[in-house]
Write a protein that holds these residues in place. Sequence first.
Motif, short mmCIF file in Angstrom:
data_model
loop_
_atom_site.label_atom_id
_atom_site.label_comp_id
_atom_site.label_asym_id
_atom_site.label_seq_id
_atom_site.Cartn_x
_atom_site.Cartn_y
_atom_site.Cartn_z
N TYR A 47 0.75 -1.22 0.04
CA TYR A 47 0.04 0.03 -0.17
C TYR A 47 0.87 1.17 0.12
O TYR A 47 0.43 2.27 -0.59
N LEU A 48 2.00 1.12 0.91
CA LEU A 48 2.85 2.53 0.86
C LEU A 48 3.94 2.52 -0.07
O LEU A 48 4.21 3.49 -1.02
N TYR A 49 4.80 1.50 -0.01
CA TYR A 49 6.05 1.33 -0.72
C TYR A 49 5.93 1.34 -2.13
O TYR A 49 6.79 1.89 -2.93
N ALA A 50 5.21 0.06 -2.72
CA ALA A 50 5.23 -0.36 -3.99
C ALA A 50 4.67 0.95 -4.98
O ALA A 50 5.51 1.12 -5.77
N PRO A 51 3.80 1.58 -4.50
CA PRO A 51 3.20 2.74 -5.37
C PRO A 51 4.40 3.84 -5.35
O PRO A 51 4.56 4.36 -6.52
N ARG A 52 5.09 4.04 -4.39
CA ARG A 52 6.32 5.15 -4.35
C ARG A 52 7.26 4.63 -5.27
O ARG A 52 7.87 5.33 -6.28
N VAL A 53 7.69 3.44 -5.31
CA VAL A 53 8.75 2.87 -6.15
C VAL A 53 8.20 2.77 -7.61
O VAL A 53 8.95 3.19 -8.30
N ILE A 54 7.23 2.35 -7.97
CA ILE A 54 6.49 2.36 -9.25
C ILE A 54 6.33 3.86 -9.72
O ILE A 54 6.73 3.99 -10.88
N ALA A 55 6.05 4.70 -9.07
CA ALA A 55 6.09 6.00 -9.50
C ALA A 55 7.35 6.47 -9.74
O ALA A 55 7.65 7.32 -10.73
N GLY A 56 8.34 6.30 -8.96
CA GLY A 56 9.87 6.77 -8.98
C GLY A 56 10.24 6.19 -10.46
O GLY A 56 10.98 7.06 -10.96
N ILE A 57 10.24 5.03 -10.46
CA ILE A 57 10.62 4.29 -11.66
C ILE A 57 9.94 4.83 -12.91
O ILE A 57 10.58 5.14 -14.09
N LEU A 58 8.50 5.40 -13.07
CA LEU A 58 7.97 5.61 -14.34
C LEU A 58 8.15 7.09 -14.48
O LEU A 58 8.24 7.46 -15.65
N THR A 59 8.09 7.85 -13.39
CA THR A 59 8.20 9.47 -13.82
C THR A 59 9.85 9.97 -13.81
O THR A 59 9.78 10.88 -14.47
N MET A 60 10.52 9.30 -13.46
CA MET A 60 12.05 9.78 -13.36
C MET A 60 12.53 9.85 -14.80
O MET A 60 12.93 11.03 -15.32
N PRO A 61 12.20 8.75 -15.71
CA PRO A 61 12.87 9.01 -17.18
C PRO A 61 11.87 10.04 -17.83
O PRO A 61 12.63 10.90 -18.44
N LEU A 62 10.79 10.50 -17.45
CA LEU A 62 9.95 11.62 -18.07
C LEU A 62 10.38 12.84 -17.64
O LEU A 62 10.67 13.70 -18.45
N LEU A 63 10.80 13.16 -16.50
CA LEU A 63 11.64 14.15 -15.89
C LEU A 63 12.98 14.25 -16.46
O LEU A 63 13.19 15.58 -17.02
N VAL A 64 13.49 13.37 -16.63
CA VAL A 64 14.84 13.61 -17.20
C VAL A 64 14.85 14.02 -18.99
O VAL A 64 15.89 14.66 -19.18
N LEU A 65 13.77 13.25 -19.53
CA LEU A 65 13.54 13.76 -20.68
C LEU A 65 13.18 15.40 -21.01
O LEU A 65 13.80 15.85 -21.79
N VAL A 66 12.33 15.67 -20.09
CA VAL A 66 12.16 17.24 -19.96
C VAL A 66 13.63 17.89 -19.55
O VAL A 66 13.94 19.22 -20.24
N ALA A 67 14.37 17.45 -18.66
CA ALA A 67 15.60 18.01 -18.22
C ALA A 67 16.56 18.00 -19.61
O ALA A 67 17.13 19.12 -19.56
N ASN A 68 16.49 17.02 -20.39
CA ASN A 68 17.21 16.90 -21.46
C ASN A 68 16.82 18.07 -22.44
O ASN A 68 17.95 18.90 -22.95
N ILE A 69 15.68 18.31 -22.74
CA ILE A 69 15.26 19.38 -23.43
C ILE A 69 15.56 20.61 -23.12
O ILE A 69 15.94 21.78 -23.74
N ILE A 70 15.43 20.82 -21.78
CA ILE A 70 15.45 22.33 -21.08
C ILE A 70 17.10 22.59 -21.16
O ILE A 70 17.49 23.78 -21.09
N GLY A 71 17.82 21.45 -20.73
CA GLY A 71 19.26 21.63 -20.47
C GLY A 71 20.01 22.02 -22.12
O GLY A 71 20.58 23.23 -21.88
N VAL A 72 19.25 21.36 -23.07
CA VAL A 72 20.07 21.78 -24.21
C VAL A 72 19.55 23.19 -24.61
O VAL A 72 20.16 24.16 -25.16
N LEU A 73 18.30 23.59 -24.17
CA LEU A 73 17.80 25.02 -24.54
C LEU A 73 18.45 25.96 -23.88
O LEU A 73 18.87 27.06 -24.26
N GLY A 74 19.11 25.71 -22.43
CA GLY A 74 19.89 26.66 -21.64
C GLY A 74 21.11 26.82 -22.36
O GLY A 74 21.79 27.74 -22.45
#
Lengths: 256, 281
Positions: free
Chosen positions: B162-189
């Motif tokens: 109930y507590l830990y698995a949802p957080r780990v799934i969310a971490g694994i799923l959202t981190m690549p999306l965040l990094v994709l955004v970071a890549n685009i913004i970093g190149v833009l910088g």
Amino acid sequence: MIDFSAKPILELKNVHKTFGPKQVLRGVDLAVAPGQSLVIIGGSGTGKSVTIKSALGLMTPEQGEIRFDGELVSNRKTLDTLRRRTGMLFQGGALFDSLAVWENVAFALIYRDGVGRGEARKRAIENLAKVRLPASAADLRTAELSGGMQKRVALARAIIATPDLIFFDEPTTGLDPITADAVNNLIVEQVKALGAAAVTITHDMASVRKIADEVAMLHEGRIIWRGPVSALDNSGNAHIDQFVHGRAEGPIQPAI
Amino acid sequence: MTASPAPAQTPKAKSHIEDSLILRPFRLIGRTVLGGFREIGRIASFSGRVLIAAVTPVIYLREVLRQCLKIGYYSLPVVGLTAVFIGAALALNIYTGGSRFNAEQFVPAIVVLGITRELGPVLAGLMLAGRVSAGIAAEIGAMRVTEQIDALLTLSAKPERYLYAPRVIAGILTMPLLVLVANIIGVLGGWLVAVGALEFNGSLYIRNTLSFVTANDIWSGLIKAAVFGGIISLMGCYQGDRSKGGAGGVGRAATLAVVGAAVLILASNYILTSIFVRVGL
């Protein structure tokens, strides 16, 4: 009428529990009959909370046995049965602050029993009414509730799955005397309505007199006295006498 | 007044003192090493239980979505800001270094390579170690010390599920999306600095960037990001679960979660980079 000769719904035999060098429980023996309300009293740090946490499988005793409805609680299956048929009201309420009040009350229905959210919400509101909370409280966050309301929500959560045995860990701690009395009344009313057994731990003698059929005193890790609540004032036991009258002088050393 | 003679040490007592003095450092080292192995064992066992819960039914989707919002969406500003400044600083540094041997034209290529393969995932990971890992540890630690986790158990809900698995799934799923955004913004910088301060042609900079970067560069960064996302959530959950002793214990759990996640991110970054180099990713 409670049948004290019936098979106990909960039985603890020779339960020992140690934390590091400190031996908290030194052979606790306890039996609770179906429908009986047992209150465990005792000074701070004598192992009252450890006793009920051991009974619920939240702590593992090093020695002794725990039986629920005659079954030895020794594996995941029997522990699961025990937890499905028991309710627990924690000292601080232990409400989930990320959830709304009704989700707290209906937690077991949604996450354990697979009841749909609509039906679960309806039953949560019914149970809130049983503890005198209005339906308008259902959508509040737990941080928005007063201490007394939190205890009521915790009570509604403890009774929603119609348990056979309910544990109350210091249900009136931190409440003013009037709210404490109201919570005691609700406990008595709901336990009677369910026909459940209850095990309560408390320091509050007003609670003891209101809730208990029987009282057991825990001292230095053992049950040193047990008797009907009516015998509290003439128990002939110096420990009970000191505790009931709240005197610093006597065989029990103050925990300071 | 005469001085009394010092009591003579028996051979046994002398040997005991020497033993304890000689052995003390070894005992200390032994205790530390054993403690370290014990901790690794605990983390491995905890991670195993949580990862099993994360890939077997029942998965609480509502909780996963809630955590995706908390871990992913709310981290966008901090990741975006980090990326834009890193991209900008990287462009300046590469321009300054490259100008020493007339290689200024490589700024777009090195910026995109540095950000997608290394700086994007690692810096986003470190920022999230601070924001998310500490947040999870504090939240779960507070639940532990206020008996909410005990309450979950009495309601037959497993904290792992109930507590830990949802957080780990969310971490694994959202981190690549965040990094994709970071890549685009970093190149833009990098582009902003290159065009605004270094007199690069804007469209040529973008064309050079796109022609240089490969799918492998992006994939390697995203794989790292997924691993870092798992580490960040797991460390937060682990330290929160083990916290005890009131507010002090919760604070300690948050600190340990950040330090543990940061060290594990840097260590696993090296391991993953070695693997990618070996397999040609």
